[in-house]
Motif scaffolding. Structure first.
Motif, PDB file in Angstrom:
ATOM      1  N   GLU A 117       0.959  -1.145  -0.053  1.00  0.00           N
ATOM      2  CA  GLU A 117      -0.137   0.073  -0.018  1.00  0.00           C
ATOM      3  C   GLU A 117       1.039   1.238  -0.141  1.00  0.00           C
ATOM      4  N   LEU A 118       1.969   1.288  -0.626  1.00  0.00           N
ATOM      5  CA  LEU A 118       2.931   2.349  -0.849  1.00  0.00           C
ATOM      6  C   LEU A 118       2.503   3.110  -2.013  1.00  0.00           C
ATOM      7  N   ILE A 119       1.681   2.580  -2.927  1.00  0.00           N
ATOM      8  CA  ILE A 119       1.273   3.275  -4.333  1.00  0.00           C
ATOM      9  C   ILE A 119       0.026   3.633  -4.286  1.00  0.00           C
ATOM     10  N   GLU A 120      -0.272   5.093  -4.452  1.00  0.00           N
ATOM     11  CA  GLU A 120      -1.670   5.571  -4.500  1.00  0.00           C
ATOM     12  C   GLU A 120      -2.676   4.715  -5.294  1.00  0.00           C
ATOM     13  N   ASP A 121      -3.959   4.913  -5.206  1.00  0.00           N
ATOM     14  CA  ASP A 121      -4.785   4.193  -5.887  1.00  0.00           C
ATOM     15  C   ASP A 121      -4.780   4.964  -7.353  1.00  0.00           C
ATOM     16  N   GLY A 122      -5.523   4.443  -8.229  1.00  0.00           N
ATOM     17  CA  GLY A 122      -5.703   4.887  -9.947  1.00  0.00           C
ATOM     18  C   GLY A 122      -4.555   5.001 -10.380  1.00  0.00           C
ATOM     19  N   VAL A 123      -3.177   4.492 -10.164  1.00  0.00           N
ATOM     20  CA  VAL A 123      -2.181   4.530 -10.724  1.00  0.00           C
ATOM     21  C   VAL A 123      -2.134   4.023 -12.235  1.00  0.00           C
ATOM     22  N   LEU A 124      -2.885   2.741 -12.320  1.00  0.00           N
ATOM     23  CA  LEU A 124      -3.088   2.116 -13.430  1.00  0.00           C
ATOM     24  C   LEU A 124      -3.838   2.788 -14.515  1.00  0.00           C
ATOM     25  N   ASN A 125      -4.999   3.203 -13.931  1.00  0.00           N
ATOM     26  CA  ASN A 125      -5.858   3.882 -14.620  1.00  0.00           C
ATOM     27  C   ASN A 125      -5.269   5.136 -15.419  1.00  0.00           C
ATOM     28  N   GLN A 126      -4.392   5.863 -14.664  1.00  0.00           N
ATOM     29  CA  GLN A 126      -3.628   6.907 -15.198  1.00  0.00           C
ATOM     30  C   GLN A 126      -2.659   6.446 -16.272  1.00  0.00           C
ATOM     31  N   VAL A 127      -1.996   5.162 -16.154  1.00  0.00           N
ATOM     32  CA  VAL A 127      -1.387   4.571 -17.317  1.00  0.00           C
ATOM     33  C   VAL A 127      -2.199   4.331 -18.559  1.00  0.00           C
ATOM     34  N   ASP A 128      -3.508   3.810 -18.087  1.00  0.00           N
ATOM     35  CA  ASP A 128      -4.164   3.620 -19.266  1.00  0.00           C
ATOM     36  C   ASP A 128      -4.434   4.719 -20.201  1.00  0.00           C
ATOM     37  N   ARG A 129      -4.878   5.981 -19.534  1.00  0.00           N
ATOM     38  CA  ARG A 129      -4.962   7.258 -20.261  1.00  0.00           C
ATOM     39  C   ARG A 129      -3.691   7.645 -21.093  1.00  0.00           C
ATOM     40  N   TRP A 130      -2.535   7.458 -20.357  1.00  0.00           N
ATOM     41  CA  TRP A 130      -1.243   7.843 -21.247  1.00  0.00           C
ATOM     42  C   TRP A 130      -1.062   6.978 -22.320  1.00  0.00           C
ATOM     43  N   VAL A 131      -1.453   5.583 -22.134  1.00  0.00           N
ATOM     44  CA  VAL A 131      -0.930   4.874 -23.386  1.00  0.00           C
ATOM     45  C   VAL A 131      -2.180   4.901 -24.643  1.00  0.00           C
ATOM     46  N   CYS A 132      -3.088   5.290 -24.254  1.00  0.00           N
ATOM     47  CA  CYS A 132      -4.496   5.603 -25.220  1.00  0.00           C
ATOM     48  C   CYS A 132      -3.861   6.903 -25.899  1.00  0.00           C
ATOM     49  N   ASP A 133      -3.612   8.061 -25.152  1.00  0.00           N
ATOM     50  CA  ASP A 133      -3.353   9.057 -25.991  1.00  0.00           C
ATOM     51  C   ASP A 133      -1.874   9.041 -26.764  1.00  0.00           C
TER      52      ASP A 133
END
Length: 529
Positions: free
Chosen positions: A234-250
């Protein structure tokens, strides 16, 4: 479980890290071998130990042949020795990038070879990043040969291989691969548009675009790796992968737009393939000669005179064109002519732009019947896969009606008006290769078509210029699709997709390293906070 995943990823990343450390060590050994700790100008007789076998190179950098001024360049640790031995420069280094008028001597016999300008470029502020010297001498063959031979007698100097100066600039980080390719294209540019595109690429615009994508991909990979290794604590904040998803799509959307450039940059770099095709005796070879302004092809009233491809390079309003004259398209019992017709049809299939030539004397006198005749003629020339039902490809096709001087003025106007009303018809140009009537208007239309195919090299985002770039970008795009495919199934495989995308993109610029991923992890994430 967390430790197992961590060690698995460590095993994947260690080989590339070791390769980077080994490459850096080898580079250090090569560049530091025999190099003194401080820069100095030695005498020829007292060459420091190890300098004689150092990698110092020299070559004629200007064009071959007689010229007013020739430039001979040397790069590497022995450049200082060459400057001392051949130009009589004192032990203290001369002012950098300042012209010095000197007598240039043979280092062994001390004979004066020429009198010219000498420039000193201390590293790392030089083209190659190394100590460099330039001799600006008179451009006679005997002078150039004498100076090159004199440089060859300087200890530690050897003739450079093709492209070696630019290769050293790349290895020193002065240029990335796209800038190197832009420099090569600029040297070989033959038209104004090619010069503009090459200069823009050499200035780094294309490389900066790919470096920006590389940085964003590294951030995506760093976030995914951090999530794999540290999410259980639990050292990584929530939503990290969702942010990566957006970056990859862009990124995918931007790359897709970049790839859908219709090969404009590649076409401008290599030249637009323009093919003249049509029936026999329509005046195809006469059109080629008119555009070339010289008798490039044999012209005669005998049908089937042209049997093979006749090519010539042209500059059409600053854009490069490779113009091809082809055999007349007809059925023939002659084996040689049939082979010519086959080659002609093959060249039409490969063409960027086809000039379909028709003889005005063969047209029906009625304008509507002439339009129908020309439609059938176009279908007989175009390859089957490009034969439309209603609309012809206006950007890939020009209809040239030759021998307009044989038509009465009234019939010309009627025919021109009728063809303009036909829906889906390609641009039509009436010309006479004999009287040169209509040629200027035809050249205007041709220039517009070529410009559309190449695009404006100075406007919009930088375009792809090499097939190599396109192949690596397509691999990068497919690798990002792997991330999306495995994102919810196996995050390790998804991360590998991002890593492959990063590797493919790095191959374009020549810069990619696994250790940079670790830097971003510790910069973006405060592990243990």
């Amino acid at each position: 479980m967390k430790q197992h995943v961590y060690y698995q990823h460590l095993k994947v990343m260690l080989p590339s890290i070791y390769r980077g450390i080994w490459g850096a060590a080898v580079h250090t050994l090569k560049t530091s071998r025999g190099t003194p700790t401080c820069r100095f100008l030695s005498t020829c007789e007292g060459v420091p130990f190890g300098l004689a076998d150092a990698e110092s190179i020299f070559a004629l950098s200007s064009g071959h042949g007689r010229c007013g001024v020739a430039v001979v360049r040397a790069s590497g640790p022995a450049s200082a020795t060459a400057l001392r031995c051949m130009a009589g420069v004192s032990r203290s280094p001369p002012p950098p990038r300042t012209a010095l008028l000197r007598s240039i001597r043979d280092p062994i016999s001390k004979e004066v070879l020429d009198r010219g300008l000498v420039f000193w470029f201390p590293g790392p502020h030089s083209f190659t990043g190394e100590d460099s010297v330039e001799f600006h001498i008179h451009g006679g063959p005997a002078v150039i040969t004498a100076v090159l031979q004199a440089l060859g007698s300087v200890p530690g100097m050897r003739p450079a291989e093709a492209g070696e100066f630019t290769r050293r600039a790349f290895q020193a980080g002065k240029l990335d691969l796209t800038e190197v390719e832009g420099l090569g294209d600029l040297i070989h540019a033959e038209t104004e548009a090619q010069r503009r595109q090459a200069l823009r690429q050499m200035s780094g615009e294309l490389g900066h675009l790919y470096q920006d994508w590389t940085h964003r991909l590294k951030r995506c990979l760093a976030h995914v790796e951090a999530f794999i290794d540290f999410s259980e604590d639990e050292l990584i904040e929530d939503g990290v992968l969702n942010q990566v998803d957006r970056w990859v799509c862009d990124l995918q959307a931007e790359m897709e737009r970049h790839l859908k450039d219709e090969r404009r940059g590649e076409r401008l770099r290599s030249g637009v393939q323009v093919v003249i095709a049509g029936a026999t005796n329509a005046g195809k070879s006469s059109l080629l000669n008119t555009l070339c302004q010289r008798p490039a092809a044999i012209v005669s009233p005998i049908a089937g005179t042209t049997r093979d491809i006749v090519e010539t390079a042209l500059d059409i309003g600053g854009f490069p064109v490779l113009l091809s004259d082809t055999a007349g398209l007809r059925e023939s019992p002659d084996l040689v002519e049939r082979e010519g017709v086959r080659r002609a049809r093959e060249r039409v299939e490969q063409a960027d732009l086809t000039l379909v030539v028709a003889d005005c004397a063969d047209l029906p006198s009625d304008a509507q019947q002439a339009a129908a005749f020309l439609q059938e003629h176009l279908r007989s020339v175009l390859p089957p896969q490009e034969q439309p039902e209603t609309v012809f490809p206006a950007d890939r096709l020009l209809l040239v009606l030759n021998k307009m001087d044989l038509l009465p003025e009234e019939q010309r106007l009627e025919l021109d008006g009728e063809l303009r009303q036909v829906s889906g018809f390609p641009p039509v140009c009436l010309i006479s290769c004999h009287t040169k009537e209509g040629v200027h208007d035809f050249l205007t239309v041709l220039h517009s078509s070529v410009k559309t195919l190449c695009g404006d090299p100075l406007s919009g985002a930088p375009t792809l210029t090499q097939a190599r770039h396109r192949a690596h970008l397509q691999q990068c795009f497919a690798a990002m699709a792997q991330y999306q495919r495995y994102r919810d199934l196996d995050l390790a495989l998804a991360a590998e997709g991002v890593r492959l995308a990063l590797t493919s993109l790095g191959r374009i610029t020549g810069r990619v390293g696994a250790e940079e991923i670790l830097d971003i992890i510790f910069k973006d994430f405060c592990i243990g906070k």
